[in-house]
Structures are given as structure tokens and as C-alpha cells.
Write a protein that holds these residues in place. Structure first.
Motif, short mmCIF file in Angstrom:
data_model
loop_
_atom_site.label_atom_id
_atom_site.label_comp_id
_atom_site.label_asym_id
_atom_site.label_seq_id
_atom_site.Cartn_x
_atom_site.Cartn_y
_atom_site.Cartn_z
N SER A 1 5.87 17.76 2.69
CA SER A 1 5.44 16.53 2.04
C SER A 1 4.05 16.18 2.56
N THR A 2 3.06 16.05 1.64
CA THR A 2 1.67 15.84 2.01
C THR A 2 1.07 14.66 1.24
N PRO A 3 0.52 13.65 1.93
CA PRO A 3 -0.16 12.55 1.21
C PRO A 3 -1.48 13.03 0.65
N PHE A 4 -1.86 12.51 -0.52
CA PHE A 4 -3.11 12.98 -1.13
C PHE A 4 -3.92 11.85 -1.77
N ASP A 5 -3.39 10.63 -1.91
CA ASP A 5 -4.13 9.53 -2.54
C ASP A 5 -3.47 8.23 -2.11
N TYR A 6 -4.09 7.10 -2.45
CA TYR A 6 -3.50 5.81 -2.11
C TYR A 6 -3.47 4.92 -3.33
N LEU A 7 -2.61 3.90 -3.25
CA LEU A 7 -2.47 2.93 -4.33
C LEU A 7 -2.13 1.59 -3.71
N ILE A 8 -2.86 0.53 -4.10
CA ILE A 8 -2.59 -0.83 -3.63
C ILE A 8 -2.09 -1.65 -4.81
N VAL A 9 -0.89 -2.19 -4.68
CA VAL A 9 -0.26 -2.92 -5.77
C VAL A 9 -0.02 -4.36 -5.33
N PRO A 10 -0.56 -5.37 -6.09
CA PRO A 10 -0.29 -6.77 -5.77
C PRO A 10 0.96 -7.27 -6.50
N PHE A 11 1.81 -7.97 -5.76
CA PHE A 11 2.99 -8.61 -6.34
C PHE A 11 2.86 -10.11 -6.12
N ASP A 12 2.77 -10.86 -7.22
CA ASP A 12 2.65 -12.31 -7.12
C ASP A 12 3.92 -12.91 -6.55
N ILE A 13 3.75 -13.85 -5.63
CA ILE A 13 4.86 -14.56 -5.02
C ILE A 13 4.92 -15.94 -5.63
N THR A 14 6.02 -16.25 -6.24
CA THR A 14 6.25 -17.58 -6.83
C THR A 14 7.08 -18.41 -5.88
N ASN A 15 7.25 -19.68 -6.24
CA ASN A 15 8.05 -20.58 -5.40
C ASN A 15 9.49 -20.09 -5.30
N VAL B 1 0.85 -1.18 0.00
CA VAL B 1 0.00 0.00 0.00
C VAL B 1 0.89 1.24 0.00
N PHE B 2 0.58 2.16 -0.91
CA PHE B 2 1.35 3.39 -1.03
C PHE B 2 0.40 4.59 -0.95
N THR B 3 0.97 5.72 -0.53
CA THR B 3 0.23 6.98 -0.68
C THR B 3 1.00 7.86 -1.64
N GLY B 4 0.26 8.55 -2.49
CA GLY B 4 0.89 9.55 -3.34
C GLY B 4 1.26 10.77 -2.52
N MET B 5 2.35 11.42 -2.88
CA MET B 5 2.85 12.53 -2.07
C MET B 5 3.01 13.78 -2.93
N LYS B 6 2.50 14.89 -2.39
CA LYS B 6 2.78 16.21 -2.94
C LYS B 6 3.91 16.82 -2.13
N MET B 7 4.98 17.20 -2.81
CA MET B 7 6.18 17.66 -2.11
C MET B 7 6.67 18.96 -2.73
N TYR B 8 7.20 19.84 -1.87
CA TYR B 8 7.84 21.05 -2.39
C TYR B 8 9.03 21.43 -1.53
N ASN B 9 9.91 22.21 -2.12
CA ASN B 9 11.05 22.83 -1.44
C ASN B 9 11.10 24.30 -1.83
N ILE B 10 11.43 25.14 -0.85
CA ILE B 10 11.55 26.57 -1.13
C ILE B 10 12.55 27.20 -0.16
N PRO B 11 13.49 28.01 -0.67
CA PRO B 11 14.41 28.71 0.23
C PRO B 11 13.67 29.77 1.07
N TYR B 12 14.17 30.00 2.27
CA TYR B 12 13.54 30.97 3.16
C TYR B 12 14.60 31.77 3.91
N LYS B 13 14.17 32.90 4.44
CA LYS B 13 14.93 33.65 5.44
C LYS B 13 13.96 34.05 6.53
N VAL B 14 14.35 33.83 7.79
CA VAL B 14 13.50 34.22 8.91
C VAL B 14 14.24 35.27 9.72
#
Length: 321
Positions: free
Chosen positions: A304-318, A271-284
Motif C-alpha cells: 500500500s503506497t500513498p500517492f496524492d492528498y485530498l482535503i475535504v471540508p464538512f460543515d458542522i451545524t448546530n 485530510v486523506f491520501t490516495g492509496m495505490k494497493m496491490y496483492n499477489i500470491p508468492y512462494k519463497v
């Protein structure tokens, strides 16, 4: 001759006692307290046969500078008897001065104490016969507050094509004749994270020292949000803090998502969440209303902010087992 010898010896002893005991330079050992409102105290001496020997109980990171009364020529402790001068003690969070401007007065001047408790020190004064300690206590003073923060919008970078893993489960229906349904809660631990990384600071102050400088209740700053694809200031405020902060992402933590698997499979569901991410220089920009001092810190704000989800199946072989 014996009487003359005794009288001569008594005269010598009387002279020594007169210098050491009768002309005592400081009758009491005072304890002095300084604060924002009482930031200067004068200790008066009974005679002029004394000097500043040392400043005791200082922190290991404090610097001690001795100069003449004009502050131009460097000197060193101990001072000679009758020698005047100024001793300045300081580190990032504390500073004070000890001034001997006349032969019978010692001026103690408090600067700022940004620690959360009183700071205790002692001034060792004396001559070749006697030493005494003047105890001094510096009450905490006002800390810095955030005046404003400025962002370099020309360097704003935004992307929403990242995935963050939040859960996984292995489901085996190889020996089942019926479908199996499992449930995930992709937003249960979701949070928006923000962090002010520091690239530099005024006064060579380390990032771990910033919180000691700030008055917590006054350190809120507004940070950017991205609304309908447009970055701007929309009212979100957080403390100016160099550690990562976790904020409410505005998602339903109780949202349950079911996933049905047909029989005859063995899969690992990630299970994953999609992420909205940004970077910005600042001075305080910071200021201290007590001392009038100002500071500027700069770096990069990351969000970094989650905004959606995704479920991905991966088949497991022998071969995977």
C-alpha cells in the motif's frame, strides 16, 4: 561358628562392593560441547552395566523418539542394562541424537541449533545402584537463507481508488470577519507498507517462528512495483518478514498545504491520501547450507503506497454539536 559367620558376611559385602564401587561404569561425569565443526562425540564407559535412563532439561515443545539401531521399531526410555538403541530429540529449531550402539560407548550427534544461543541438556545414565549426568551443549548453527521468491503474476490485483485518513481539524470562523488560513502536512507520516501474510508452510511451522529460522543479512527479497501502470520487478528489496514493514514512500514529508476558510463557517477539515494497493500470491524458497534442508513458504504479499492528498471540508451545524 562366630568366626565363620563373620567371614561369610565379609564375603557377601565384598561381593556387593565389587559390583557397585569397583566396577564403576563411568569414572567421570563429562561435559560435551558440539557444534557445526565438532558435531559428533563418543563417550566411552569403563564397564557395560549401564543404560540410558532419560534426557533432561529439554524444552517443553521437544519430541523424544526412541528406536532400535535400525530405526524401525519404537522403544521407550529407560533402556534396560545392555540394551542398545537410538534416542532422537527434536523440535522446529533443534535436533540431536543419542546412540547406544555398543555396551561401552555412547555416541552424541548434533543436528541443527537455530536458536541464538547454546542449548544445554543432560543425558542421565546409570544402573540400579548409581546414576550420573553427561552434560551436553549445542552451539548455534547456521540458519536458513532465502534462495528465491516466485510471484503468481496471473493473480496480481491492483487498485488505486482507496483513501486513507491522515489528519483532521475543526475550524470555526462564525465570529470572524476575516478568512482563516490553516496548514496541513499530508505526507508527514506517509509510508509505503508491505506485508508477507502466510497461508501455509512446510513442516507445520507457524508464522511467528519464521524469523527464528532466517539469517537476517541474507533474507532480502525483491518485491513488485507498479511503474506507469505496469507491474514488475524494478529493484525494490525488503527483508522477508512476516510483520508489516514501513518503507519510504518517496513523498515530501515537509510539504505544507494551506487551506483558506471564509468567515461565517464552522467546518471539520479531513485530510486523506490516495492509496495505490496491490496483492499477489508468492512462494519463497529457503535452504540451509549446513544441513542441506530446504523449506517453502507461501502466502500473499500486500503493498500500500500513498500517492496524492485530498482535503475535504464538512460543515458542522448546530445539530452536529
Amino acid at each position: 561358628m562366630l568366626q565363620c559367620s563373620i567371614l561369610s558376611l565379609m564375603s557377601v559385602l565384598a561381593g556387593c562392593n565389587s559390583e557397585v564401587f569397583i566396577d564403576e561404569f563411568l569414572t567421570d561425569c563429562p561435559t560435551v560441547s558440539l557444534s557445526e565443526t565438532e558435531n559428533e562425540v563418543t563417550v566411552r564407559f569403563d564397564t557395560d552395566n549401564w543404560s540410558i535412563i532419560d534426557i533432561n532439561y529439554l524444552r517443553s515443545d521437544m519430541s523424544v523418539f526412541a528406536t532400535d539401531l535400525e530405526g524401525k521399531n519404537g522403544k521407550s526410555l529407560p533402556f534396560e542394562e545392555g540394551e542398545t538403541g537410538i534416542v532422537h530429540c527434536r523440535n522446529t529449531f533443534l535436533d540431536f541424537q543419542v546412540e547406544k550402539r555398543t555396551s561401552r560407548e555412547l555416541h552424541l550427534i548434533a543436528g541443527e541449533n537455530l536458536y541464538d544461543r547454546p542449548f544445554e541438556a543432560a543425558i542421565r545414565v546409570g544402573n540400579r545402584y548409581e546414576e550420573k549426568m553427561i552434560q551436553i551443549s549445542f552451539a548455534p548453527t547456521r540458519k536458513y537463507q532465502v534462495d528465491s521468491v516466485a510471484y503468481d503474476w496471473s493473480q496480481f490485483s491492483f487498485y488505486d481508488n482507496m483513501l486513507e485518513p491522515v489528519d483532521e481539524m475543526v475550524v470555526n470562523t462564525l465570529n470572524s470577519t476575516q478568512p482563516v488560513t490553516v496548514c496541513f502536512y499530508p505526507y508527514r507520516n506517509s509510508a509505503r507498507t508491505v506485508e508477507f501474510s502466510m497461508l501455509g508452510s512446510s513442516g507445520n511451522i507457524g508464522r511467528e517462528d519464521v524469523q527464528q529460522l532466517l539469517e537476517d543479512s541474507l533474507s532480502q527479497v525483491e518485491i513488485p512495483d507498479v511503474v506507469n501502470g505496469v507491474p514488475g520487478l524494478y529493484g525494490t528489496k525488503v527483508p522477508f518478514c512476516v510483520q508489516e514493514q514501513r518503507l519510504d514512500a518517496g513523498l515530501d514529508k515537509n510539504l505544507g498545504v494551506e487551506k483558506k476558510l471564509e468567515p461565517g463557517r464552522k467546518v471539520r477539515l479531513e485530510v486523506f491520501t490516495g492509496m495505490k494497493m496491490y496483492n499477489i500470491p508468492y512462494k519463497v524458497y529457503l535452504s540451509n547450507s549446513f544441513t542441506g534442508k530446504k523449506m517453502i513458504f507461501s502466502g500473499t504479499l500486500s503493498s500500500s503506497t500513498p500517492f496524492d492528498y485530498l482535503i475535504v471540508p464538512f460543515d458542522i451545524t448546530n445539530e452536529d454539536e
